[in-house]
Design an enzyme around this catalytic site. Structure first.
Site, PDB file in Angstrom:
ATOM      1  N   PRO A  12       0.790  -1.230   0.000  1.00 32.32           N
ATOM      2  CG  PRO A  12      -0.087  -1.092   2.146  1.00 32.32           C
ATOM      3  CD  PRO A  12       0.564  -2.050   1.197  1.00 32.32           C
ATOM      4  NE  ARG A  20       4.089   6.620   1.572  1.00 31.03           N
ATOM      5  CZ  ARG A  20       4.329   5.377   1.939  1.00 31.03           C
ATOM      6  NH1 ARG A  20       4.664   4.469   1.026  1.00 31.03           N
ATOM      7  NH2 ARG A  20       4.247   5.012   3.185  1.00 31.03           N
ATOM      8  CE1 TYR A  25       9.203   4.805   2.618  1.00 29.02           C
ATOM      9  CE2 TYR A  25       7.586   6.580   2.603  1.00 29.02           C
ATOM     10  CZ  TYR A  25       8.124   5.451   3.194  1.00 29.02           C
ATOM     11  OH  TYR A  25       7.590   4.971   4.363  1.00 29.02           O
ATOM     12  CG  ASP A  87      -1.041 -17.116   8.561  1.00 26.11           C
ATOM     13  OD1 ASP A  87       0.047 -17.308   9.150  1.00 26.11           O
ATOM     14  OD2 ASP A  87      -2.121 -16.980   9.173  1.00 26.11           O
ATOM     15  CB  SER A 102      12.897   4.089   4.372  1.00 30.61           C
ATOM     16  OG  SER A 102      11.892   3.263   4.931  1.00 30.61           O
ATOM     17  NE  ARG A 111       7.620   4.188   9.666  1.00 29.55           N
ATOM     18  CZ  ARG A 111       6.486   4.345   8.969  1.00 29.55           C
ATOM     19  NH1 ARG A 111       6.081   3.423   8.131  1.00 29.55           N
ATOM     20  NH2 ARG A 111       5.762   5.445   9.114  1.00 29.55           N
TER      21      ARG A 111
HETATM   22  C1  DQA Z   1       8.420   0.876   3.472  1.00 32.11           C
HETATM   23  C2  DQA Z   1       8.586   1.111   4.987  1.00 32.11           C
HETATM   24  C3  DQA Z   1       7.268   0.919   5.708  1.00 32.11           C
HETATM   25  O1  DQA Z   1       7.438   1.129   7.107  1.00 32.11           O
HETATM   26  C4  DQA Z   1       6.233   1.915   5.196  1.00 32.11           C
HETATM   27  O2  DQA Z   1       4.987   1.693   5.820  1.00 32.11           O
HETATM   28  C5  DQA Z   1       6.128   1.916   3.721  1.00 32.11           C
HETATM   29  C6  DQA Z   1       7.313   1.747   2.895  1.00 32.11           C
HETATM   30  C7  DQA Z   1       9.703   1.179   2.694  1.00 32.11           C
HETATM   31  O3  DQA Z   1       9.782   0.765   1.541  1.00 32.11           O
HETATM   32  O4  DQA Z   1      10.615   1.834   3.201  1.00 32.11           O
HETATM   33  O5  DQA Z   1       5.052   2.156   3.175  1.00 32.11           O
HETATM   34  O6  DQA Z   1       8.107  -0.503   3.261  1.00 32.11           O
END
Ligand code: DQA
Length: 148
Positions: A12, A20, A25, A87, A102, A111
């Protein structure tokens, strides 16, 4: 000719890349990222297909119906919450690499936890759009070694 097929799954909000939170990112769009990994796939003779969804159930469906030798997945926010995606990965037992643009370990504590990383072949985080290409190189090496 390796004849490998690798599926990419983007979770998502990754459809919003480019605008964004560029501090986290980068400025590349999802289309840029896909073009780059498809090009690397051409160089390595690996067929790449890409799928993005903002919906957990659609990601579960995609994993259940996977028709690929391996998976590169950025589950995005679902990384930290989704028992359902965990799962599904357990059910199909496909080799996969977890990818993040990131470095999730440098960010908020929630995270730091991934629901699937203990099942992954590897994890690559913190290299921006390049994280995907690094994952492809790693997977390709692993799959061609284990096939020969
Ligand atoms: C992410 C890191 C996740 O914590 C975040 O919710 C994202 C992107 C990343 O690519 O750094 O949507 O997966």
């Amino acid at each position: 000719m390796s004849n490998l097929h690798i599926q990419i799954i983007h979770g998502p909000n990754l459809n919003m890349l480019g605008t964004r939170e560029p501090g986290h990112y980068g400025s590349q769009t999802l289309i840029d990222i896909d073009e780059s990994i498809i090009q690397l796939g051409d160089e390595l003779n690996v067929q790449i297909t890409s799928f993005q969804s903002n919906h957990e159930g659609e990601i579960v469906d995609k994993i259940q119906h996977l028709d690929a030798d391996a998976l590169i997945i950025n589950p995005a926010a679902y990384t930290h919450t989704s028992v359902a995606i965990r799962d599904a990965l357990l059910a199909v037992k496909v080799p996969f690499v977890e990818v993040h643009l990131s470095n999730i370990h440098k960010r908020e504590e929630f995270r730091h936890k991934s629901m699937m990383v203990d099942m992954a072949m590897g994890v690559i985080a913190g290299f921006g759009a390049q994280s995907y290409n690094l994952a492809l190189r790693g997977l390709h090496h692993y799959l061609t070694q284990s096939k020969s």
